[in-house]
Scaffold this motif. Structure first.
Motif, PDB file in Angstrom:
ATOM      1  N   LYS A  16      31.122  53.064  36.333  1.00 21.71           N
ATOM      2  CA  LYS A  16      32.386  53.368  36.991  1.00 21.71           C
ATOM      3  C   LYS A  16      33.585  53.103  36.073  1.00 21.71           C
ATOM      4  N   TRP A  52      36.973  50.815  49.389  1.00 23.77           N
ATOM      5  CA  TRP A  52      36.584  50.955  47.985  1.00 23.77           C
ATOM      6  C   TRP A  52      36.958  52.323  47.435  1.00 23.77           C
ATOM      7  N   THR A 100      26.097  50.185  38.107  1.00 22.49           N
ATOM      8  CA  THR A 100      27.171  50.867  38.829  1.00 22.49           C
ATOM      9  C   THR A 100      28.532  50.468  38.285  1.00 22.49           C
ATOM     10  N   ALA A 101      28.723  49.160  38.052  1.00 24.83           N
ATOM     11  CA  ALA A 101      30.018  48.657  37.582  1.00 24.83           C
ATOM     12  C   ALA A 101      30.374  49.247  36.233  1.00 24.83           C
ATOM     13  N   PHE A 148      35.480  44.092  38.377  1.00 20.47           N
ATOM     14  CA  PHE A 148      34.172  44.234  37.730  1.00 20.47           C
ATOM     15  C   PHE A 148      33.169  43.239  38.297  1.00 20.47           C
ATOM     16  N   TYR A 149      33.585  41.977  38.377  1.00 20.96           N
ATOM     17  CA  TYR A 149      32.766  40.959  39.027  1.00 20.96           C
ATOM     18  C   TYR A 149      33.671  39.889  39.605  1.00 20.96           C
ATOM     19  N   ASP A 180      30.795  44.508  40.962  1.00 24.73           N
ATOM     20  CA  ASP A 180      31.374  45.686  41.588  1.00 24.73           C
ATOM     21  C   ASP A 180      31.575  45.350  43.067  1.00 24.73           C
ATOM     22  N   ARG A 181      31.201  46.225  43.991  1.00 26.07           N
ATOM     23  CA  ARG A 181      31.420  45.948  45.414  1.00 26.07           C
ATOM     24  C   ARG A 181      30.186  45.370  46.089  1.00 26.07           C
TER      25      ARG A 181
END
Length: 432
Positions: free
Chosen positions: A89, A36, A85-86, A43-44, A349-350
């Protein structure tokens, strides 16, 4: 929640695979964190998996997931945290977002997905509105949902290089529309950031490109935990210049089917698998389970009747299929109440934020479950995919779900690599 069970004895390769994944958890998580740092995370994303008892592999990766309404409500806090978070970022200054959905005004299940997505983003501290691209939406239009909520669709306008509604000028645009029909002019060359980028849509993406990226990810992961990469990676190839109506490109498809079947038979023999191998032929772009067929012999490609040719010739938005992915079929041996099931994992996100089982009472273990007209019942996971139990058997529910989360994140990583390549060499096409 009743968890689908494997209908074959779980004591072969998949048991060993789950054990390897569980034992290597610290190594895997460290390796993924490193990835990462090197690649921008989508994003998703949602990933369809198949568990055959001797193989666990992704069969589809969607960068515009449309089933947030199927997730366990208990996991919404996970979604909200991941969403924060997404957004930070990708667009750290974002506080207002315009969500562009699919043009599914009559699909209540899909609109429930939009409502849940809107709720997640609001709880993440964002001002979010729903902008419709439908020409018939000329004023704010409320849509009643089965749970008593109302979704407000607003007509989208463009002023200069900015997209807005009558009284809302967002700082970012979130697409929950996969752009199967191409990129509308109203979305092109915007000064606002568009999430995901336009080249993540099916006007640009190819499933074969995704699985090409996944091939390298699976190879690296297999070396990391010392397994045969085939256990997590379906064979595939692709064919272009296909026209099922005119019977063009059939030789390429039939030859590809037979080649994969030969390779598969070698693996089945190696692992003592008694089932007959099969291959999935599907449109190289698009979603909603359209343009897909299961074959067990290359000769089957030449034997399609008119109805089957019509089914394979067009996909969503009525687009003609010109390119196909020829992919190893992965059996699903998970079932519940005599109905076959497959896990679908959701990520923001991750972070894995939950999942559900797609359960189909009218389909077989070697068929596509995401099918038009399907009678499918989503069973939301009742435990997360991030909390394995090292003291339990590798196939215990928390551990099986952790394995699912790991494989799904490998597909997410492949999507990240795929989008990196598109960003460097953006070539828009219209599925020609």
């Amino acid at each position: 929640m009743p968890v689908p069970h494997l209908t074959i004895a779980l004591n072969g390769p998949i048991f060993e695979l789950e054990k390897r994944i569980l034992d290597a958890m610290p190594l895997i998580e460290h390796w993924l964190r490193k990835q990462w740092h090197e690649h921008a995370v989508p994003f998703y994303c949602s990933v369809d998996l198949r568990n055959s008892g001797f193989k666990l592999a992704p069969v589809d990766t969607n960068l515009f997931p449309g089933g947030f309404n199927n997730l366990n409500p208990t996991f919404i806090p996970l979604c909200v945290q991941a969403m924060m978070t997404a957004v930070e970022k990708i667009c750290p200054d974002a506080h207002s977002i315009l969500l562009i959905p699919e043009n599914h005004t009559r699909n209540i299940f899909y609109l429930q997905n939009v409502a849940v997505l809107q709720s997640i983003m609001r709880q993440a501290g964002l001002d979010i509105r729903i902008g419709s691209l439908l020409p018939e939406i000329t004023r704010p239009t409320p849509v009643a949902l089965p749970n008593g909520d109302t979704l407000l669709l607003e007509p989208v306008q463009r002023r200069g290089n900015r997209l807005h509604t009558a009284d809302f000028d967002p700082c970012a645009i979130l697409l929950n529309n996969d752009l199967s029909g191409g990129v509308p002019e109203i979305l092109q060359d915007l000064e606002q950031i568009t999430i995901p980028p336009l080249y993540a849509g099916w006007a640009t993406r190819r499933k074969s490109s995704h699985f090409n990226a996944y091939d390298s990810v699976a190879q690296a992961f297999a070396e990391l935990i010392d397994i045969d990469p085939w256990l997590i990676n379906p064979y595939f190839t692709s064919c272009g210049k296909v026209n099922f109506h005119e019977k063009e490109g059939e030789d390429c498809v039939a030859a590809a089917v037979d080649e994969i079947l030969r390779d598969l038979q070698e693996k089945y023999t190696q692992y003592g698998v008694k089932e007959k191998p099969f291959v999935i032929v599907k449109a190289d772009s698009g979603t909603y389970g359209m343009g897909i067929m299961s074959v067990k012999d290359g000769a089957d490609v030449y034997k399609l009747n008119r109805k089957q040719r019509n089914k394979m010739a067009t996909v969503k938005e009525g687009l003609f299929v010109r390119n196909v992915l020829v992919q190893e079929g992965v059996y699903t041996f998970e079932s519940i109440h005599q109905a076959v099931a497959e896990p679908v994992i959701y990520m923001i996100d991750r972070y894995v934020v939950g999942g559900f089982y797609r359960v189909h009472t009218g389909r077989g273990i070697d068929e596509n479950l995401n099918a038009p007209g399907m009678h499918f019942v989503p069973l939301a996971f009742d435990t997360t995919c991030v909390q394995p139990n090292p003291t339990a058997r590798p196939d215990a529910v928390p551990n099986r779900f952790y394995a699912y989360g790991v494989i799904a994140r490998l597909a997410l990583l492949a999507a990240a690599i795929e989008l990196d390549r598109y960003a460097k060499h953006p070539v828009l096409n219209t599925n020609a």
